[in-house]
Design a protein around this motif. Structure first.
Motif, PDB file in Angstrom:
ATOM      1  N   GLU A 229       0.843  -1.202   0.000  1.00  0.00           N
ATOM      2  CA  GLU A 229       0.000   0.000   0.000  1.00  0.00           C
ATOM      3  C   GLU A 229       0.872   1.244   0.000  1.00  0.00           C
ATOM      4  O   GLU A 229       1.887   1.310   0.689  1.00  0.00           O
ATOM      5  N   GLY A 230       0.482   2.224  -0.810  1.00  0.00           N
ATOM      6  CA  GLY A 230       1.206   3.483  -0.885  1.00  0.00           C
ATOM      7  C   GLY A 230       2.271   3.520  -1.971  1.00  0.00           C
ATOM      8  O   GLY A 230       2.752   4.600  -2.326  1.00  0.00           O
TER       9      GLY A 230
ATOM     10  N   THR B 219      -1.276   4.974  -7.517  1.00  0.00           N
ATOM     11  CA  THR B 219      -0.813   4.603  -6.182  1.00  0.00           C
ATOM     12  C   THR B 219      -1.649   3.420  -5.702  1.00  0.00           C
ATOM     13  O   THR B 219      -2.874   3.409  -5.862  1.00  0.00           O
TER      14      THR B 219
ATOM     15  N   ARG C 175      -3.711   1.449  -3.301  1.00  0.00           N
ATOM     16  CA  ARG C 175      -4.502   1.671  -2.082  1.00  0.00           C
ATOM     17  C   ARG C 175      -4.528   0.420  -1.224  1.00  0.00           C
ATOM     18  O   ARG C 175      -4.513   0.488  -0.001  1.00  0.00           O
ATOM     19  N   TYR C 176      -4.612  -0.719  -1.890  1.00  0.00           N
ATOM     20  CA  TYR C 176      -4.762  -1.987  -1.184  1.00  0.00           C
ATOM     21  C   TYR C 176      -4.346  -3.109  -2.132  1.00  0.00           C
ATOM     22  O   TYR C 176      -4.585  -3.028  -3.336  1.00  0.00           O
TER      23      TYR C 176
ATOM     24  N   GLU D 119      -6.458  -2.539  -5.379  1.00  0.00           N
ATOM     25  CA  GLU D 119      -7.174  -1.280  -5.603  1.00  0.00           C
ATOM     26  C   GLU D 119      -6.133  -0.214  -5.889  1.00  0.00           C
ATOM     27  O   GLU D 119      -5.149  -0.098  -5.160  1.00  0.00           O
TER      28      GLU D 119
ATOM     29  N   ASP E 170      -5.562   4.013  -6.727  1.00  0.00           N
ATOM     30  CA  ASP E 170      -6.193   5.334  -6.722  1.00  0.00           C
ATOM     31  C   ASP E 170      -6.599   5.714  -8.138  1.00  0.00           C
ATOM     32  O   ASP E 170      -5.823   5.527  -9.080  1.00  0.00           O
TER      33      ASP E 170
ATOM     34  N   ASP F  70     -12.041   3.546  -9.711  1.00  0.00           N
ATOM     35  CA  ASP F  70     -13.056   3.452  -8.656  1.00  0.00           C
ATOM     36  C   ASP F  70     -14.335   2.721  -9.048  1.00  0.00           C
ATOM     37  O   ASP F  70     -15.268   2.651  -8.249  1.00  0.00           O
TER      38      ASP F  70
END
Length: 174
Positions: free
Chosen positions: A36-37, A52, A54-55, A67, A69, A72
């Motif tokens: 993450e990140g 980036t 997220r998960y 996931e 960024d 969505d």
């Protein structure tokens, strides 16, 4: 950046669910690449876009659900299906300390001299993903191209740091 500045670490197989999650085929052994990140780049046709993470959850070793960024919904996930996932060469080098002494990145093999029976045979021009494993693409001293399964029985990588590998292909393969 040029295409050579990116290192492939996975492939987006398609969407997972309705919220933009992605099914990913992971091709890196460095688990932290999908933390993450972290930033990754999705690329298709020589065009790269930064995201980036997220998960990310690993499933069955080489498969992950992630996931990113900006992705969505299912439509956004479908739009990036078929993309490869990359990190920059600089980011890869930052993770080199995670490798053990006998480990290396595949891009370290590009240009390495290949010896057969103690004689210079050619050099590695690429490492290709095959259905059952990886394949070395070797350009011979005579400029011919050869494909060799990248298996321990045929490829000795103990001298990669010296920019040399030794091959012992099975009879008739080359």
């Amino acid at each position: 950046m040029k295409n050579d500045d990116y290192i492939r670490i996975g492939h987006v197989n398609g969407p997972h669910g309705l919220k933009g999650d992605l099914k990913i085929a992971v091709i890196t052994d460095v688990e932290s690449r999908f933390s993450e990140g972290n930033r990754v780049f999705l690329g298709k046709g020589g065009v790269f876009k930064e995201y980036t993470i997220r998960y990310c959850e690993r499933h069955k070793g080489r498969v992950a659900i992630a996931e990113l960024d900006g992705i969505d919904d299912r439509a956004a996930a479908e739009a990036v299906a078929g993309s490869d996932i990359f990190i920059t060469r600089d980011d890869a080098e930052k993770g080199r300390s995670e490798l053990s002494d006998d480990e290396f990145y595949f891009y370290d093999l590009i240009g390495v001299e290949v010896y057969r029976d103690g004689t210079l045979f050619g050099s590695v021009s690429d490492v290709i993903e095959g259905g059952a494993g990886h394949i070395l693409k070797i350009v011979g001293s005579d400029k011919s191209e050869y494909l060799l399964p990248f298996v321990e029985e045929m490829v000795d990588t103990s001298r990669v740091k010296e920019r040399r590998i030794d091959i012992t292909p099975v009879e008739g393969l080359i």
